[in-house]
Write a protein that holds these residues in place. Structure first.
Motif, PDB file in Angstrom:
ATOM      1  N   ASP A  31       0.845  -1.179   0.000  1.00 35.20           N
ATOM      2  CA  ASP A  31       0.000   0.000   0.000  1.00 35.20           C
ATOM      3  C   ASP A  31       0.891   1.243   0.000  1.00 35.20           C
ATOM      4  O   ASP A  31       2.104   1.157  -0.088  1.00 35.20           O
ATOM      5  CB  ASP A  31      -0.973  -0.009   1.191  1.00 35.20           C
ATOM      6  CG  ASP A  31      -0.276   0.161   2.530  1.00 35.20           C
ATOM      7  OD1 ASP A  31       0.950   0.411   2.544  1.00 35.20           O
ATOM      8  OD2 ASP A  31      -0.953   0.052   3.566  1.00 35.20           O
ATOM      9  N   ILE A 115     -13.929  -0.235   2.539  1.00 36.40           N
ATOM     10  CA  ILE A 115     -13.790   0.208   3.919  1.00 36.40           C
ATOM     11  C   ILE A 115     -12.718  -0.608   4.638  1.00 36.40           C
ATOM     12  O   ILE A 115     -11.964  -0.091   5.463  1.00 36.40           O
ATOM     13  CB  ILE A 115     -15.140   0.096   4.664  1.00 36.40           C
ATOM     14  CG1 ILE A 115     -16.158   1.088   4.077  1.00 36.40           C
ATOM     15  CG2 ILE A 115     -14.971   0.350   6.163  1.00 36.40           C
ATOM     16  CD1 ILE A 115     -17.550   0.967   4.679  1.00 36.40           C
ATOM     17  N   GLY A 117     -10.202  -2.009   3.097  1.00 37.46           N
ATOM     18  CA  GLY A 117      -8.970  -1.983   2.309  1.00 37.46           C
ATOM     19  C   GLY A 117      -8.888  -3.087   1.284  1.00 37.46           C
ATOM     20  O   GLY A 117      -7.829  -3.299   0.682  1.00 37.46           O
ATOM     21  N   THR A 196      -5.040  -1.073   0.883  1.00 39.80           N
ATOM     22  CA  THR A 196      -5.016   0.076   1.791  1.00 39.80           C
ATOM     23  C   THR A 196      -5.408  -0.403   3.182  1.00 39.80           C
ATOM     24  O   THR A 196      -5.982  -1.473   3.338  1.00 39.80           O
ATOM     25  CB  THR A 196      -5.990   1.184   1.338  1.00 39.80           C
ATOM     26  OG1 THR A 196      -7.316   0.639   1.269  1.00 39.80           O
ATOM     27  CG2 THR A 196      -5.595   1.730  -0.026  1.00 39.80           C
ATOM     28  N   GLN A 197      -5.092   0.381   4.183  1.00 43.04           N
ATOM     29  CA  GLN A 197      -5.462   0.043   5.549  1.00 43.04           C
ATOM     30  C   GLN A 197      -6.980   0.166   5.735  1.00 43.04           C
ATOM     31  O   GLN A 197      -7.637   0.979   5.080  1.00 43.04           O
ATOM     32  CB  GLN A 197      -4.766   0.985   6.527  1.00 43.04           C
ATOM     33  CG  GLN A 197      -3.290   0.690   6.745  1.00 43.04           C
ATOM     34  CD  GLN A 197      -3.107  -0.451   7.747  1.00 43.04           C
ATOM     35  OE1 GLN A 197      -3.858  -1.411   7.766  1.00 43.04           O
ATOM     36  NE2 GLN A 197      -2.098  -0.344   8.581  1.00 43.04           N
ATOM     37  N   PRO A 198      -7.570  -0.625   6.628  1.00 45.87           N
ATOM     38  CA  PRO A 198      -8.993  -0.448   6.948  1.00 45.87           C
ATOM     39  C   PRO A 198      -9.256   0.966   7.454  1.00 45.87           C
ATOM     40  O   PRO A 198      -8.434   1.536   8.183  1.00 45.87           O
ATOM     41  CB  PRO A 198      -9.226  -1.492   8.055  1.00 45.87           C
ATOM     42  CG  PRO A 198      -8.167  -2.516   7.863  1.00 45.87           C
ATOM     43  CD  PRO A 198      -6.970  -1.765   7.361  1.00 45.87           C
ATOM     44  N   SER A 199     -10.369   1.532   7.053  1.00 43.04           N
ATOM     45  CA  SER A 199     -10.732   2.885   7.473  1.00 43.04           C
ATOM     46  C   SER A 199     -11.697   2.818   8.652  1.00 43.04           C
ATOM     47  O   SER A 199     -12.870   2.476   8.482  1.00 43.04           O
ATOM     48  CB  SER A 199     -11.370   3.651   6.312  1.00 43.04           C
ATOM     49  OG  SER A 199     -11.898   4.874   6.755  1.00 43.04           O
ATOM     50  N   THR A 201     -12.826   5.290  10.292  1.00 44.86           N
ATOM     51  CA  THR A 201     -13.809   6.364  10.145  1.00 44.86           C
ATOM     52  C   THR A 201     -14.985   5.926   9.283  1.00 44.86           C
ATOM     53  O   THR A 201     -16.157   6.115   9.642  1.00 44.86           O
ATOM     54  CB  THR A 201     -13.154   7.606   9.521  1.00 44.86           C
ATOM     55  OG1 THR A 201     -12.080   8.046  10.355  1.00 44.86           O
ATOM     56  CG2 THR A 201     -14.167   8.735   9.368  1.00 44.86           C
ATOM     57  N   HIS A 202     -14.680   5.321   8.146  1.00 45.33           N
ATOM     58  CA  HIS A 202     -15.753   4.882   7.249  1.00 45.33           C
ATOM     59  C   HIS A 202     -16.511   3.691   7.834  1.00 45.33           C
ATOM     60  O   HIS A 202     -17.720   3.549   7.604  1.00 45.33           O
ATOM     61  CB  HIS A 202     -15.172   4.527   5.883  1.00 45.33           C
ATOM     62  CG  HIS A 202     -14.751   5.714   5.084  1.00 45.33           C
ATOM     63  ND1 HIS A 202     -13.464   6.215   5.103  1.00 45.33           N
ATOM     64  CD2 HIS A 202     -15.457   6.534   4.255  1.00 45.33           C
ATOM     65  CE1 HIS A 202     -13.389   7.265   4.317  1.00 45.33           C
ATOM     66  NE2 HIS A 202     -14.581   7.490   3.796  1.00 45.33           N
TER      67      HIS A 202
END
Length: 239
Positions: A31, A115, A117, A196-199, A201-202
């Motif tokens: 990532d 969300i 990733g 990508t890293q887990p979000s 916030t989302h």
């Protein structure tokens, strides 16, 4: 082809998905922060039927069901707790109609995947055929599916979900005998997608808007269930 699973059962290795990801640490995806993880392909239709128990099946063809939506999220939380990148493949428009999953379930899963990733794509025909192609092209280290025909299409490794305990997914790991005899299988996996890293916030927003959770419940769930996933991905960075 249920009989194929019985035929291969003597050579299957049962372990947690986390253990498999850490011990078979050869397929990597990077990532933007330089994170390195194993990449697997997931048959989206098999995933749905593996994580949803029989109590939900009567609601599958009906309108949206909040409990089923929550179950899909819980299963992805468990998947995120294994240090790997999951690329989901959905059946294409030319798949047999008997294999159809209701559009609202497909939409819910496709909303959740980024969300966490994870990535996804649509197959031209059936997902297991596309997963086998990704495996043969060295784009994924293994295919996670309930469909044994993935082997007949030439996948090198298949991991079959057995059951889930809390945040741990247990799988049976199968190696294609033809791949085991090939020296070409020793090369590194070169995925064609970015993790990508887990979000958080989302994910919190999804819990509030889609599940109707309040702030305290959201905070408690994320703290209890998602910190382990973040830690294991940090561990991958220093291996």
């Amino acid at each position: 082809m249920a009989d194929l699973w019985k035929l291969l059962s003597p050579v299957a290795e049962r372990e947690t998905l986390t253990k498999f990801a850490l011990e078979e640490f050869k397929g990597h995806v990077h990532d933007k922060d330089g994170l390195s993880m194993m990449a697997i392909g997931v048959d989206a239709r098999s995933w749905f039927y593996a994580v949803c128990t029989r109590q939900y099946l009567p609601f599958v063809q009906s309108s949206e069901n909040p409990e089923l939506r929550r179950t899909l999220m819980y299963a992805l939380v468990a998947l995120a707790n294994a240090p790997l990148h999951a690329h989901f493949v959905f059946d294409g428009v030319n798949r047999p109609s008997i294999l159809t999953v209701p559009p609202w379930i497909v939409g819910c899963l496709q909303e959740l995947l980024p969300i966490f990733g994870f990535t996804w794509s649509m197959a031209n025909h059936e997902a297991e055929q596309e997963l086998a192609s990704l495996s043969k092209a060295n784009k994924i280290w293994a295919a996670l599916t309930e469909d044994s025909s993935t082997f007949t299409f030439g996948a090198k490794r298949v991991i079959r979900p057995v059951f889930m305990i809390g945040s741990e997914i247990r799988v049976d790991v199968y190696l294609n005998p033809a791949a085991a005899a090939s020296s070409d299988d020793d090369g590194p996996c070169v995925p064609g997608f970015i993790s990508t890293q887990p979000s958080l916030t989302h994910l919190a927003s999804f819990c509030k808007s889609r599940l109707g959770w309040g702030p305290e419940k959201i905070h408690g769930y994320l703290r209890c269930k998602m910190w382990r996933a973040i830690f294991l991905r940090a561990y991958c960075q220093v291996r």
